[in-house]
Design a protein around this motif. Sequence first.
Motif, short mmCIF file in Angstrom:
data_model
loop_
_atom_site.label_atom_id
_atom_site.label_comp_id
_atom_site.label_asym_id
_atom_site.label_seq_id
_atom_site.Cartn_x
_atom_site.Cartn_y
_atom_site.Cartn_z
N UNK A 231 0.84 -1.21 0.00
CA UNK A 231 0.00 0.00 0.00
C UNK A 231 0.87 1.25 0.00
N UNK A 232 1.94 1.25 0.81
CA UNK A 232 2.82 2.43 0.88
C UNK A 232 3.88 2.42 -0.21
N UNK A 233 4.68 1.35 -0.27
CA UNK A 233 5.83 1.33 -1.18
C UNK A 233 5.43 1.21 -2.64
N UNK A 234 4.22 0.76 -2.91
CA UNK A 234 3.74 0.71 -4.29
C UNK A 234 2.71 1.81 -4.52
N UNK A 235 1.59 1.73 -3.80
CA UNK A 235 0.50 2.68 -4.05
C UNK A 235 0.88 4.12 -3.80
N UNK A 236 1.35 4.42 -2.58
CA UNK A 236 1.66 5.81 -2.23
C UNK A 236 2.85 6.35 -3.00
N UNK A 237 3.89 5.53 -3.17
CA UNK A 237 5.08 6.02 -3.88
C UNK A 237 4.78 6.24 -5.36
N UNK A 238 3.99 5.36 -5.98
CA UNK A 238 3.59 5.58 -7.37
C UNK A 238 2.85 6.91 -7.49
N UNK A 239 1.93 7.17 -6.55
CA UNK A 239 1.21 8.43 -6.57
C UNK A 239 2.15 9.61 -6.40
N UNK A 240 3.15 9.47 -5.50
CA UNK A 240 4.12 10.55 -5.30
C UNK A 240 4.85 10.86 -6.59
N UNK A 241 5.32 9.83 -7.29
CA UNK A 241 6.06 10.06 -8.52
C UNK A 241 5.16 10.65 -9.61
N UNK A 242 3.90 10.25 -9.64
CA UNK A 242 2.95 10.84 -10.59
C UNK A 242 2.76 12.32 -10.28
N UNK A 243 2.62 12.65 -9.00
CA UNK A 243 2.45 14.04 -8.60
C UNK A 243 3.70 14.86 -8.93
N UNK A 244 4.88 14.29 -8.68
CA UNK A 244 6.12 15.00 -9.00
C UNK A 244 6.20 15.27 -10.49
#
Length: 300
Positions: A231-244
Amino acid sequence: MSNSTLAPTTRPIWVRLTPVVFVLLWSTGFIGAKFGLPYAEPLTFLMIRLGMVAAVLAVVALVTAAPWPSRWIDAAHIMVAGLLVHGIYLGGVFTGIAHGLPAGVVALIVGLQPLLTAAASGKVLGESVSTRQWLGLTLGLCGVLLVVWESLSVRADFLIGIALCLGALAGITAGTLYQKRFCGGMDLRSGTALQYAATSVVLLALAWNIETMEVDWTGEFVFALMWLGFVLSVGAVFLLFILIRRGAAAEVASLFYLTPPVTAVIAWLMFDERLGALALVGMMVTAAGVALVNNRKRAT
């Protein structure tokens, strides 16, 4: 000009909801640490977590024919960004909590990231930060201070934990800027697998030398591992990179201001940790600050 003014209203709903989902997921990191750290040392915990996810993402990348970096320099940039965002940041946060630092203080220190990112983004990325955005960043910092004010006076012997979290702050700030500048074309499947693999190797070397690497495989630990891993290392980090990739660095970084208040709400729901009036005021101030930073109306 007309296209930029229409963009916020014509974006799909999932794009507009991405920051909200990211904040909710990212805020559960402290909760997952609270569940898992009693059963494994911090670097060992992170090594298992990132190594597991790296293997899964590598398989996904191969099955879906995801492109891998074609040049060694591109792969090196991706791994450096991964070491900053995952190794130094997560390592600092987890070891800080393991040294007894309250989660609220950890959230406060890491919550200073938007100011550092905004200050550096102009020189590093050539992005302009308007007066309105600087006001929002300052309001966000004030809100975070209000939310965790009570935690600051709990104990005074957390110097090691504070130093570790300052290192985490430096890592996530530098990693956000580095990812924005050098890894814009990174495929999320193969690139993130490469980042996690490189970081897990470094964590393995560190854990081998300074920890016992013993793990108590309880149900709580497995749950924390699965949640933080996927949930964190895949879901949240993917979202972070998309936002960046989609937004300016200062705007993305401002979302981290929302982590301490949301974490406090989750802790209240799960552990019956009550929120004081000061914390509620801080949450409103933080929300106002983030709104100012992400307001795309004409900057003067």
